[in-house]
Design a protein around this motif. Structure first.
Motif, PDB file in Angstrom:
ATOM      1  N   ASP A 172      49.358  34.746  40.681  1.00 28.01           N
ATOM      2  CA  ASP A 172      47.978  34.878  40.193  1.00 28.01           C
ATOM      3  C   ASP A 172      46.959  34.752  41.322  1.00 28.01           C
ATOM      4  N   ARG A 173      47.173  33.786  42.220  1.00 27.18           N
ATOM      5  CA  ARG A 173      46.208  33.575  43.292  1.00 27.18           C
ATOM      6  C   ARG A 173      46.140  34.779  44.223  1.00 27.18           C
ATOM      7  N   GLU A 174      47.279  35.459  44.439  1.00 21.61           N
ATOM      8  CA  GLU A 174      47.291  36.638  45.294  1.00 21.61           C
ATOM      9  C   GLU A 174      46.546  37.801  44.647  1.00 21.61           C
ATOM     10  N   ILE A 175      46.752  37.971  43.358  1.00 22.95           N
ATOM     11  CA  ILE A 175      46.052  39.039  42.642  1.00 22.95           C
ATOM     12  C   ILE A 175      44.548  38.783  42.633  1.00 22.95           C
ATOM     13  N   LYS A 176      44.146  37.517  42.433  1.00 26.07           N
ATOM     14  CA  LYS A 176      42.721  37.187  42.430  1.00 26.07           C
ATOM     15  C   LYS A 176      42.076  37.438  43.784  1.00 26.07           C
ATOM     16  N   VAL A 177      42.818  37.152  44.861  1.00 25.04           N
ATOM     17  CA  VAL A 177      42.281  37.384  46.198  1.00 25.04           C
ATOM     18  C   VAL A 177      42.141  38.876  46.466  1.00 25.04           C
ATOM     19  N   ILE A 178      43.112  39.683  46.007  1.00 22.41           N
ATOM     20  CA  ILE A 178      42.992  41.139  46.123  1.00 22.41           C
ATOM     21  C   ILE A 178      41.743  41.610  45.396  1.00 22.41           C
ATOM     22  N   ASP A 179      41.497  41.071  44.203  1.00 25.14           N
ATOM     23  CA  ASP A 179      40.319  41.465  43.431  1.00 25.14           C
ATOM     24  C   ASP A 179      39.027  41.082  44.139  1.00 25.14           C
ATOM     25  N   ARG A 180      39.000  39.885  44.759  1.00 28.29           N
ATOM     26  CA  ARG A 180      37.787  39.457  45.456  1.00 28.29           C
ATOM     27  C   ARG A 180      37.528  40.274  46.716  1.00 28.29           C
ATOM     28  N   ASN A 181      38.592  40.748  47.359  1.00 28.81           N
ATOM     29  CA  ASN A 181      38.464  41.519  48.592  1.00 28.81           C
ATOM     30  C   ASN A 181      38.655  43.015  48.359  1.00 28.81           C
ATOM     31  N   PHE A 182      38.477  43.435  47.127  1.00 29.94           N
ATOM     32  CA  PHE A 182      38.761  44.811  46.728  1.00 29.94           C
ATOM     33  C   PHE A 182      37.928  45.819  47.537  1.00 29.94           C
ATOM     34  N   ASP A 183      36.636  45.569  47.680  1.00 28.81           N
ATOM     35  CA  ASP A 183      35.761  46.506  48.400  1.00 28.81           C
ATOM     36  C   ASP A 183      36.143  46.605  49.867  1.00 28.81           C
ATOM     37  N   LYS A 184      36.459  45.465  50.484  1.00 29.71           N
ATOM     38  CA  LYS A 184      36.816  45.465  51.907  1.00 29.71           C
ATOM     39  C   LYS A 184      38.118  46.226  52.134  1.00 29.71           C
ATOM     40  N   LEU A 185      39.087  46.017  51.256  1.00 26.61           N
ATOM     41  CA  LEU A 185      40.356  46.718  51.400  1.00 26.61           C
ATOM     42  C   LEU A 185      40.201  48.215  51.147  1.00 26.61           C
ATOM     43  N   SER A 186      39.476  48.572  50.100  1.00 27.42           N
ATOM     44  CA  SER A 186      39.339  49.993  49.757  1.00 27.42           C
ATOM     45  C   SER A 186      38.559  50.773  50.810  1.00 27.42           C
ATOM     46  N   SER A 187      37.670  50.094  51.537  1.00 25.43           N
ATOM     47  CA  SER A 187      36.882  50.783  52.569  1.00 25.43           C
ATOM     48  C   SER A 187      37.649  50.934  53.883  1.00 25.43           C
ATOM     49  N   ASN A 188      38.801  50.280  54.019  1.00 28.65           N
ATOM     50  CA  ASN A 188      39.585  50.364  55.254  1.00 28.65           C
ATOM     51  C   ASN A 188      40.931  51.065  55.082  1.00 28.65           C
ATOM     52  N   LEU A 189      41.451  51.062  53.884  1.00 29.16           N
ATOM     53  CA  LEU A 189      42.765  51.648  53.629  1.00 29.16           C
ATOM     54  C   LEU A 189      42.687  53.177  53.609  1.00 29.16           C
ATOM     55  N   VAL A 190      43.638  53.832  54.271  1.00 31.80           N
ATOM     56  CA  VAL A 190      43.758  55.297  54.240  1.00 31.80           C
ATOM     57  C   VAL A 190      45.061  55.640  53.523  1.00 31.80           C
ATOM     58  N   THR A 191      44.951  56.212  52.327  1.00 34.22           N
ATOM     59  CA  THR A 191      46.149  56.547  51.559  1.00 34.22           C
ATOM     60  C   THR A 191      46.680  57.933  51.904  1.00 34.22           C
ATOM     61  N   ALA A 192      45.808  58.783  52.435  1.00 36.94           N
ATOM     62  CA  ALA A 192      46.221  60.145  52.785  1.00 36.94           C
ATOM     63  C   ALA A 192      46.925  60.160  54.133  1.00 36.94           C
ATOM     64  N   HIS A 193      47.374  61.359  54.536  1.00 44.14           N
ATOM     65  CA  HIS A 193      47.936  61.589  55.874  1.00 44.14           C
ATOM     66  C   HIS A 193      49.211  60.798  56.127  1.00 44.14           C
ATOM     67  N   GLY A 194      50.076  60.715  55.120  1.00 44.54           N
ATOM     68  CA  GLY A 194      51.407  60.178  55.339  1.00 44.54           C
ATOM     69  C   GLY A 194      51.780  58.935  54.566  1.00 44.54           C
ATOM     70  N   LEU A 195      50.816  58.123  54.148  1.00 42.73           N
ATOM     71  CA  LEU A 195      51.156  56.866  53.489  1.00 42.73           C
ATOM     72  C   LEU A 195      51.849  57.101  52.152  1.00 42.73           C
ATOM     73  N   LEU A 196      51.287  57.961  51.312  1.00 36.13           N
ATOM     74  CA  LEU A 196      51.863  58.183  49.990  1.00 36.13           C
ATOM     75  C   LEU A 196      53.263  58.777  50.091  1.00 36.13           C
ATOM     76  N   GLU A 197      53.451  59.718  51.026  1.00 34.49           N
ATOM     77  CA  GLU A 197      54.763  60.324  51.207  1.00 34.49           C
ATOM     78  C   GLU A 197      55.788  59.287  51.665  1.00 34.49           C
TER      79      GLU A 197
END
Length: 371
Positions: A172-197
């Protein structure tokens, strides 16, 4: 030797092994194929590995089939309904598997899909499973959709056991931390260009998830947000494999952020080059966005230099080198990637700009990094 499994299968009605049909196709058939195959000496070690894997998976399958027939499975699902709604993935294959096994009908499927949120769809599904007594079909569908961590949660009634290994939900604590840092993670993560594959090739996501996340009509931020919404329902094993894939694709700064989250901590920058760009650097690029688009020269050597220094990967280069793109669109796409670079990749980009005689661009970008 081959007659023994066939005899057991033919005797299944007499011995009363309710799960032997599944056992036959899960465990015995693959072993028969391996025994019949004429392997060379070089291939025998591979065959032994395959046998061990089949025996292991077959043993787990038999254990799970045994769990399904226990009388207390219904009460466990009922007791854990709230938590199960947060950790299970109701989309991307689970419902079709329940339809094919008779666990749901089409009307029930439509009612589930009408719910606006994943948690809402999960709760509606669990209510229908409990009301209709389709526990066997539900467990089998979870298994077939790769949600072993959810099965283990039910088996243990929310209590971890070492035998589950990494097939266990995030805490639970890990999920809550992901939720609190959601904007920071989403603005840095690149899902395209190889990650999904890469995630798909490692069986971390399935085909439906990959197609959903690759939707070309979505903005890159939306891609990242959707991926993080799926990530929070991963098992711990899938989470750790995701970190490995990020590192392999030069997204160490995102992996480091997620490692902080795995420890249950809020992310805060510290010393090191594999960190995301600071907000002031991104804001500076946004202010100079139009000027950069019209002045930077992505073609004519820059991409080759970035690829040679492992700043971008081959998929990124192919994406930026699409012949139908105008130079304006190419520059725009490159700046969209640049703002998600780590400090180290950003510094290497400035160096490559200088090497390709674009000192004026390099100086401007360096200026944005000064306090």
């Amino acid at each position: 030797m081959l007659c023994i499994p066939l005899m057991l299968y033919s005797m299944s009605p007499m011995v009363g092994l309710e799960y032997l049909d599944d056992c036959f196709f899960t465990l015995i058939c693959p072993l028969i194929i391996l025994l019949l195959s004429n392997q060379s000496l070089e291939g025998r070690s591979v065959v032994r590995k395959k046998k061990r894997r089949i025996l292991y998976e077959g043993h787990r399958k038999l254990r799970l089939l045994h769990v399904q027939n226990r009388n207390d499975i219904s009460s466990k699902i009922k007791d854990q309904r709230g938590k199960l709604a947060e950790i299970m993935e109701p989309d991307f294959g689970l419902l079709p598997k329940l339809i094919s096994s008779g666990g749901l009908n089409l009307n029930e499927k439509e009612k589930i899909e009408a719910e606006a949120t994943r948690s809402g769809r999960s709760k509606r599904l669990l209510d229908l499973i409990l009301a209709n007594g389709k526990h066997h079909e539900f467990i089998a569908a979870l298994w077939d959709s790769g949600q072993i961590h959810v099965i283990n949660w039910i088996r243990g009634n929310g209590v971890y056991s070492p035998e589950y290994g990494d097939d266990w939900p995030l805490e639970d604590r890990e999920i809550k931390v992901i939720d609190r840092n959601f904007d920071k993670l989403s603005s840095n993560l690149v899902t395209a260009h190889g990650l999904l594959e890469k995630l798909f090739s490692n069986c971390i996501i399935n085909y439906e998830q990959m197609e959903f996340l690759k939707n070309e009509t979505k903005h890159s931020f939306k891609h990242s947000e959707d991926f993080l919404s799926i990530l929070r329902r991963f098992s711990r094993g899938y989470f750790l494999l995701t970190l490995e894939c990020l590192r392999e694709l030069n997204q160490d700064h995102v992996a480091r952020m997620m490692e902080k989250l795995e420890e249950g901590e809020d992310y805060s920058p510290d010393n090191g080059s594999d960190l995301p760009l600071e907000r002031r650097q991104i804001e500076f690029m946004d202010r100079k966005y139009d000027w950069l688009i019209h002045n930077i020269d992505v073609a004519h050597g820059l991409l080759d230099k970035l690829l040679s220094k492992n700043v971008i990967n081959f998929q990124m280069m192919e994406f930026l080198n699409i012949e139908t793109k105008t130079s304006f669109k190419r520059n725009e796409d490159f700046l969209g990637i640049l703002r998600r670079f780590s400090h180290n990749s950003f510094s290497l980009t400035v160096k490559c700009l200088r090497e390709s005689n674009q000192d004026h661009i390099a100086e401007l970008l360096e200026k944005g990094g000064r306090s």
